[in-house]
Design an enzyme around this catalytic site. Structure first.
Site, PDB file in Angstrom:
ATOM      1  N   HIS A  22      61.351  82.670  65.181  1.00 28.12           N
ATOM      2  CA  HIS A  22      60.796  82.577  63.833  1.00 28.12           C
ATOM      3  C   HIS A  22      61.398  83.588  62.864  1.00 28.12           C
ATOM      4  CE1 HIS A  22      56.881  80.837  61.878  1.00 28.12           C
ATOM      5  NE2 HIS A  22      57.960  80.631  61.143  1.00 28.12           N
ATOM      6  N   ASP A  77      51.137  78.678  62.488  1.00 23.90           N
ATOM      7  CA  ASP A  77      51.505  79.690  63.482  1.00 23.90           C
ATOM      8  C   ASP A  77      50.245  80.241  64.129  1.00 23.90           C
ATOM      9  OD1 ASP A  77      52.703  81.905  64.866  1.00 23.90           O
ATOM     10  OD2 ASP A  77      54.231  82.065  63.308  1.00 23.90           O
ATOM     11  N   HIS A 128      50.233  83.218  65.084  1.00 30.07           N
ATOM     12  CA  HIS A 128      50.317  84.629  64.730  1.00 30.07           C
ATOM     13  C   HIS A 128      50.504  84.798  63.227  1.00 30.07           C
ATOM     14  CE1 HIS A 128      51.948  83.879  68.810  1.00 30.07           C
ATOM     15  NE2 HIS A 128      51.176  84.910  69.131  1.00 30.07           N
ATOM     16  N   ASP A 179      52.758  87.100  61.858  1.00 30.45           N
ATOM     17  CA  ASP A 179      54.160  87.440  61.565  1.00 30.45           C
ATOM     18  C   ASP A 179      54.268  88.368  60.360  1.00 30.45           C
ATOM     19  OD1 ASP A 179      54.807  85.889  63.694  1.00 30.45           O
ATOM     20  OD2 ASP A 179      55.723  84.265  62.571  1.00 30.45           O
ATOM     21  N   HIS A 184      60.914  88.620  65.127  1.00 31.06           N
ATOM     22  CA  HIS A 184      60.244  87.324  64.935  1.00 31.06           C
ATOM     23  C   HIS A 184      58.765  87.495  64.601  1.00 31.06           C
ATOM     24  CE1 HIS A 184      58.433  86.269  69.174  1.00 31.06           C
ATOM     25  NE2 HIS A 184      58.322  87.558  68.920  1.00 31.06           N
ATOM     26  N   ASP A 193      55.784  76.880  63.458  1.00 33.96           N
ATOM     27  CA  ASP A 193      56.023  77.505  64.759  1.00 33.96           C
ATOM     28  C   ASP A 193      55.293  76.665  65.802  1.00 33.96           C
ATOM     29  OD1 ASP A 193      55.806  79.181  67.085  1.00 33.96           O
ATOM     30  OD2 ASP A 193      56.124  80.942  65.828  1.00 33.96           O
ATOM     31  N   ASP A 224      54.082  77.352  68.490  1.00 33.78           N
ATOM     32  CA  ASP A 224      52.907  77.955  69.119  1.00 33.78           C
ATOM     33  C   ASP A 224      51.645  77.802  68.284  1.00 33.78           C
ATOM     34  OD1 ASP A 224      52.667  80.096  67.254  1.00 33.78           O
ATOM     35  OD2 ASP A 224      53.866  81.443  68.478  1.00 33.78           O
ATOM     36  N   GLU A 230      60.838  78.110  67.500  1.00 28.82           N
ATOM     37  CA  GLU A 230      60.265  78.577  68.767  1.00 28.82           C
ATOM     38  C   GLU A 230      60.135  77.473  69.816  1.00 28.82           C
ATOM     39  OE1 GLU A 230      59.867  81.731  69.451  1.00 28.82           O
ATOM     40  OE2 GLU A 230      59.726  82.748  67.496  1.00 28.82           O
TER      41      GLU A 230
END
Length: 302
Positions: A102, A125, A127, A129, A142, A229, A231, A274
């Site tokens: 990412h 995402d 997360h 980031d 990332h 992303d 994830d 990712e």
């Protein structure tokens, strides 16, 4: 430009340096193998593949002046990506970037902003980031691209594309978050960015979440970038991604979100990142990524 204009160019960025994990550099070839070209041509796109940006893995992770891993090469790759995305936009085509980890969002967003006064972003995402060199325990870049795009972080990263070309946090929306550290939560509040965690997705439902996300990201903006992303999805639906977090978006929630963006006609650039085929099952995550691209680009309407 919007996706309605039916001209699209892809760039692959086979980089794992931001994650410092083998396999995610194979994401672009896995996505191509999963049939992205035929899928998008089938729904009527004039498709152009601009190949991959070359990525070299340095022998040493850090240079002693920063804890950020592979900073020099990540800056070089993202600068090249910025130029490539800007060129695609200037040629009247829709840029679709294939990751890679990412950290490549630094270059994608910087490139998209070269022709935008105010770019909105919808960031799918698990997360945030939003780390910087000061807050990151790993030094993995990332975990920093959204912070960089907002003008926070190492000066060599924030300089990519120009220090004045940064996002307005009022037009930034995160969706699917479920692994935010306390510092990221506070930063998002301080900046005024909008976050729809999985709690909000469960409580509100994806249609309402996307209604709000589309409104916020596009309010006063002259384009909206979509950063997805893998994830963001629950690991059951996306096995082949490196930082899996349970309790994510379902397959249909993910598709519906992107279908609603397509219906709104707001997307002006996108990236899918990712995908790691080394930990995948028969390239299923890359195939899912291609199916999601189809939804974002209006395939469900055809």
């Amino acid at each position: 430009m919007t996706t309605k204009e039916k001209r699209i160019s892809i760039i692959g960025v086979p980089m794992n340096l931001g994650a410092d994990r083998l396999g995610v550099d194979l994401g672009p070839v896995a996505i191509r193998y999963a049939g992205v070209k035929s899928r998008l041509e089938r729904i009527g796109y004039d498709f152009e593949d601009r190949g991959d940006i070359e990525v070299v893995r340095p022998e040493v992770a850090t240079d002693g002046h920063s804890n950020l891993k592979y900073l020099d090469e990540i800056v070089r790759v993202n600068t090249a990506l910025c130029d490539g995305v800007a060129d695609i936009v200037n040629s009247g085509r829709f840029p679709l970037v294939l990751g890679g980890d990412h950290s490549i969002a630094i270059g994608t967003i910087a490139g998209a902003m070269q022709s935008k006064e105010n770019l909105g972003v919808i960031w799918f995402d698990a997360h945030g980031d939003l780390n910087t060199a000061e807050t990151s325990p790993s030094g993995n870049i990332h975990g920093m691209p959204l912070a960089v795009a907002l003008g926070l972080g190492h000066e060599r990263l924030t300089a990519i594309g120009g220090v004045g070309k940064k996002l307005n946090p009022k037009n930034v929306v995160l969706i699917g978050s479920r692994d935010l550290d306390p510092g990221e939560r506070q930063l998002l509040k301080d900046l005024g960015a909008t976050v729809f965690t999985m709690h909000e997705v469960d409580l509100m439902g994806m249609p309402k979440v996307m209604e709000e996300a589309i409104r916020i990201a596009s309010d006063g903006a002259d384009g909206v970038h979509i950063s997805f992303d893998m994830d963001a999805m629950d690991p059951f639906f996306a096995t082949g991604t490196g930082t899996r977090v349970a309790g994510g978006l379902s397959y249909r929630e993910s598709h519906l979100a992107l279908e609603l963006i397509a219906q709104a006609g707001i997307a002006t650039s996108a990236e899918f990142v990712e995908v790691n085929p080394l930990i995948d099952n028969k390239n299923e995550t890359a195939e899912t990524a291609v199916a999601l691209m189809d939804s974002l680009l209006g395939g469900w309407l055809k």
